[in-house]
Design an enzyme around this catalytic site. Structure first.
Site, mmCIF file in Angstrom:
data_model
loop_
_atom_site.group_PDB
_atom_site.id
_atom_site.type_symbol
_atom_site.label_atom_id
_atom_site.label_comp_id
_atom_site.label_asym_id
_atom_site.label_seq_id
_atom_site.Cartn_x
_atom_site.Cartn_y
_atom_site.Cartn_z
ATOM 1 N N CYS A 24 0.842 -1.207 0.000
ATOM 2 C CA CYS A 24 0.000 0.000 0.000
ATOM 3 C C CYS A 24 0.876 1.257 0.000
ATOM 4 C CB CYS A 24 -0.909 -0.038 1.233
ATOM 5 S SG CYS A 24 -1.793 1.487 1.571
ATOM 6 N N CYS A 27 0.090 3.785 2.697
ATOM 7 C CA CYS A 27 0.536 3.253 3.992
ATOM 8 C C CYS A 27 2.012 3.544 4.207
ATOM 9 C CB CYS A 27 0.298 1.746 4.061
ATOM 10 S SG CYS A 27 -1.414 1.236 3.966
#
Length: 124
Positions: A24, A27
């Site tokens: 991600c 993230c």
């Protein structure tokens, strides 16, 4: 998962959880910000990370459908959830952690500012 009850559910205090995954991009962008918050608020806020790929049961328990997802927990109760990338100031202000100076806690709950005097009376 093995230490979740001890570190979060039964912990008396504030925990900021970062639900994330290695694949991600947002993230990876928010991770250093969360680490910075952990360092700056050591002793006031416990910060934990949950890799949703390694801990799918915990991700499901938080009804995590999108990441990154930040969850503010106080005394075992969820007080705020924020999904998506956030700047540090936004995490501190709008994701639940507003004012920890002088050991006063304020949270935003559904967009409303709530002081520590009221938090104990709210039902979540």
């Amino acid at each position: 998962k093995e230490n979740f009850d001890e570190e979060v559910r039964n912990y008396k205090g504030i925990v900021l959880l970062d639900l994330w995954a290695t694949w991600c991009g947002p993230c990876m962008m928010i991770s250093p910000i969360v680490a910075e918050i952990a360092e700056e608020m050591a002793g006031k806020v416990k910060v934990g990370k949950i890799n949703v790929d390694d801990q799918p049961e915990l991700a499901a328990a938080f009804r995590c459908e999108s990441i990154p997802m930040l969850v503010a927990v106080k005394d075992g109760a969820i007080h705020n959830v924020a999904v998506g990338y956030r700047e540090k100031a936004d995490i501190l202000k709008n994701s639940g952690l507003i004012n920890l100076s002088d050991n006063h806690l304020c949270l935003t709950v559904n967009g409303f500012l709530v002081s520590n005097a009221v938090i104990g009376k709210l039902l979540f």
